[in-house]
Design an enzyme around this catalytic site. Structure first.
Site, PDB file in Angstrom:
ATOM      1  N   ALA A 166      -9.946   2.908   5.858  1.00  0.00           N
ATOM      2  CA  ALA A 166      -8.998   2.172   5.153  1.00  0.00           C
ATOM      3  C   ALA A 166      -8.744   0.648   5.022  1.00  0.00           C
ATOM      4  CB  ALA A 166      -8.545   2.880   5.907  1.00  0.00           C
TER       5      ALA A 166
ATOM      6  N   TYR B 228     -22.101  12.309   5.736  1.00  0.00           N
ATOM      7  CA  TYR B 228     -21.721  11.923   7.393  1.00  0.00           C
ATOM      8  C   TYR B 228     -23.532  11.828   8.026  1.00  0.00           C
ATOM      9  CZ  TYR B 228     -17.132  11.826   7.704  1.00  0.00           C
ATOM     10  OH  TYR B 228     -16.069  11.573   8.243  1.00  0.00           O
TER      11      TYR B 228
ATOM     12  N   GLY C 107      -8.830  14.436  10.249  1.00  0.00           N
ATOM     13  CA  GLY C 107      -7.863  14.777   9.954  1.00  0.00           C
ATOM     14  C   GLY C 107      -7.986  15.777   9.028  1.00  0.00           C
ATOM     15  N   ASP C 108      -7.293  17.004   9.810  1.00  0.00           N
ATOM     16  CA  ASP C 108      -6.890  17.849   8.845  1.00  0.00           C
ATOM     17  C   ASP C 108      -7.366  18.725   7.133  1.00  0.00           C
ATOM     18  OD1 ASP C 108      -4.777  18.220   9.002  1.00  0.00           O
ATOM     19  OD2 ASP C 108      -4.496  20.128  10.196  1.00  0.00           O
TER      20      ASP C 108
ATOM     21  N   GLY D  80       3.116  12.109   4.759  1.00  0.00           N
ATOM     22  CA  GLY D  80       4.747  10.992   4.712  1.00  0.00           C
ATOM     23  C   GLY D  80       3.631   9.662   4.440  1.00  0.00           C
ATOM     24  N   ILE D  81       2.165   9.265   4.876  1.00  0.00           N
ATOM     25  CA  ILE D  81       1.719   8.038   5.109  1.00  0.00           C
ATOM     26  C   ILE D  81       0.419   8.339   4.574  1.00  0.00           C
ATOM     27  CG2 ILE D  81       1.143   8.263   7.401  1.00  0.00           C
ATOM     28  CD1 ILE D  81       2.466   4.829   7.051  1.00  0.00           C
TER      29      ILE D  81
ATOM     30  N   ASP E  44     -11.962 -13.998 -35.952  1.00  0.00           N
ATOM     31  CA  ASP E  44     -12.971 -14.373 -35.044  1.00  0.00           C
ATOM     32  C   ASP E  44     -14.138 -15.581 -34.958  1.00  0.00           C
ATOM     33  OD1 ASP E  44     -14.548 -14.074 -32.804  1.00  0.00           O
ATOM     34  OD2 ASP E  44     -15.997 -12.470 -32.974  1.00  0.00           O
TER      35      ASP E  44
HETATM   36  C1  SPV Z   1     -16.690 -10.068 -28.541  1.00  0.00           C
HETATM   37  O1  SPV Z   1     -16.090  -8.656 -28.419  1.00  0.00           O
HETATM   38  O2  SPV Z   1     -15.536 -10.653 -29.038  1.00  0.00           O
HETATM   39  C2  SPV Z   1     -18.315 -10.335 -28.573  1.00  0.00           C
HETATM   40  C3  SPV Z   1     -18.472  -9.008 -28.700  1.00  0.00           C
HETATM   41  O3  SPV Z   1     -18.235 -11.394 -28.419  1.00  0.00           O
HETATM   42  S1  SPV Z   1     -19.033  -8.598 -30.180  1.00  0.00           S
HETATM   43  O4  SPV Z   1     -18.071  -8.640 -31.446  1.00  0.00           O
HETATM   44  O5  SPV Z   1     -19.844  -7.388 -30.881  1.00  0.00           O
HETATM   45  O6  SPV Z   1     -19.479 -10.137 -30.688  1.00  0.00           O
HETATM   46 MG    MG Z   2     -16.616 -12.388 -29.091  1.00  0.00          MG
END
Ligand code: SPV
Ligand code: MG
Length: 433
Positions: free
Chosen positions: A10, A75, A90-91, A124-125, A204
């Site tokens: 933890a 372990y 703990g159990d 509770g925790i 793109d």
């Molecule tokens: C994008 O996710 O924009 C990438 C990966 O560049 S790809 O589209 O496969 O080129």
């Molecule tokens: Mg890309």
């Protein structure tokens, strides 16, 4: 003095842990086994604190003699080494996924008449709930940024999914699947140029500029805590790339991936259907080293993306580039392919593994989607990016809804595929209350 062993993982020591340690202290000298990141990564998210930080905390708790790493959930290794008289736990592990580990502890201890002592579980925790509560208040940029390197050393493969806005960020953050006792989730986000552009109704082609990308990235980071890898296209001019590196570092992004192409930007998945020009090895290596010099944090990663397979230049060219980019300081290599068959990438991986095994390898199996994570792990891949699937699934669903309204002249039929209104208005809980 009797020897007592307690395992802990933890971030936050709460009364439940103190009850266990209190019991342990009463039995003898206590050694705490601190579960390492890789042991924890097999069943849940990494803790916020590193192993070193946690060991320091555990070893300073009252009655604890020392803290040592425990590298597996099992372990046995530490028990064989220490041969303690008692293990205290703990159990709560009598049933559920941990019951097998418990059986093994009992069997191992019996070899030297050691005993398992179980303390009633404090209801509770829960440390996981406390962790989730802290995470709901966000994460510091440094903590988020360093998480990718921690995941890389803790997990056989780091699983990344595309995001393009806050909502998709929340999907990556919160989607969890319980399967055969395992808890499956995504480790981080890919801020894709393709899906960021598409979600803005643009191609793109870097038409969405760096400022707009940074603003989207910031919006996603605001509502998530998992690490982010940013698609940096070709990084732009080297001088400009240096600024991008620092901007991304300030935001707490873990890595940027830049591709070795020049000229008008085209998406790689067009392959050789469109004109795409690869950068020279020298120029692109220079860009990488300039970026590395500009970097101010130790954890940020610059990953070089090789387009040789996309452009039909073959594996030899790709390997030659990998070597040069790594020598220039690249913290990882992404190999891209638009082949429908994984063979091309797997062949590259085999040679890469032999030559550069310490440098993380990234793949994006969009076209060779049949490949499994298991196969990628065997091939030595360290990061798998599912690069566009949220937008590709959202767009047809939204188009269908729009068509349904037109078709029926009302929205009743479209509603069947929609989330109920009550659910959508409470999907995002109000924060800062
Ligand atoms: C994008 O996710 O924009 C990438 C990966 O560049 S790809 O589209 O496969 O080129
Ligand atoms: Mg890309």
């Amino acid at each position: 003095m009797k020897q007592v062993y307690v395992a802990l993982s933890a971030d936050f020591i709460h009364v439940g842990h103190l009850n266990i340690l209190d019991k342990a202290r009463g039995l003898g000298e206590v050694t705490v086994g601190a579960l390492t990141d890789s042991a924890i990564a097999t069943y849940k998210r990494l803790p916020l604190l590193t192993l070193e930080q946690r060991m320091l905390i555990y070893s300073n708790l009252k009655g604890v003699k020392s803290a040592i790493p425990q590298t597996t959930l099992d372990y046995t290794e530490n028990l064989e080494k220490l041969r303690p008289d008692y293990v205290v736990h703990g159990d709560d592990w009598k049933s559920g996924p941990q019951s097998e580990i418990r059986q093994k502890v009992i069997a191992t201890l019996s070899k030297w008449d050691g005993q398992l002592i179980e303390v009633p579980y404090s209801t509770g925790i829960s440390a996981s709930q406390l962790s989730a509560q802290i995470r709901s208040h966000g994460v510091t940029p440094q903590n988020r940024q360093s998480m990718l390197r921690r995941l890389l050393s803790a997990k056989p493969i780091v699983r990344i999914l595309e995001v393009h806005n806050g909502l998709t960020g929340l999907i990556v953050e919160n989607t969890i699947l319980e399967k055969n006792g395992d808890r499956l989730e995504f480790d981080g986000m890919w801020e894709s140029s393709l899906t960021d552009s598409t979600s803005k109704g643009k191609p793109d082609t870097s038409a969405v500029d760096v400022s707009s990308r940074v603003s989207t990235i910031d919006q996603i980071l605001e509502v998530t805590t998992k690490p982010m890898i940013v698609d940096g296209d070709n990084g732009g001019l080297p001088e400009h790339f240096c600024f991008t590196v620092r901007t991304l570092e300030r935001l707490g992004v873990s890595a940027v991936i830049i591709e070795d192409k020049v000229g008008a930007k085209k998406n790689s998945l067009f392959g050789t259907d469109v004109d795409q020009t690869q950068d020279s090895i020298e120029e692109f290596s220079d860009k990488i080293s300039m970026g590395k010099k500009a970097q101010v944090t130790k954890d940020f990663m610059i990953i070089a993306r090789i387009e040789s397979l996309i452009l039909g230049k073959g594996q030899r060219d790709a390997i030659k580039r990998a070597e040069s980019y790594i020598n220039a300081g690249a913290d990882g290599i992404m190999i891209h392919s638009s082949s429908k068959d994984p063979k091309e990438v797997l062949d590259f991986c085999a040679e890469y593994k032999e030559k550069f095994s310490g440098v993380p390898l990234v793949v994006v199996p969009s076209t060779y989607a049949q490949v499994t994570e298991k196969e990628l792990i065997e091939a030595g891949v360290k990061i798998v990016i599912y690069a566009n699937h949220l937008i590709r699934s959202a767009f047809p669903a939204m188009t269908k809804t729009a068509e349904s309204i037109l078709e029926h002249g009302r929205c009743l039929e479209a509603g069947a595929a929609c989330m109920p209104i009550k659910q959508i208005i409470t999907l995002i809980p109000e924060t800062f209350q």
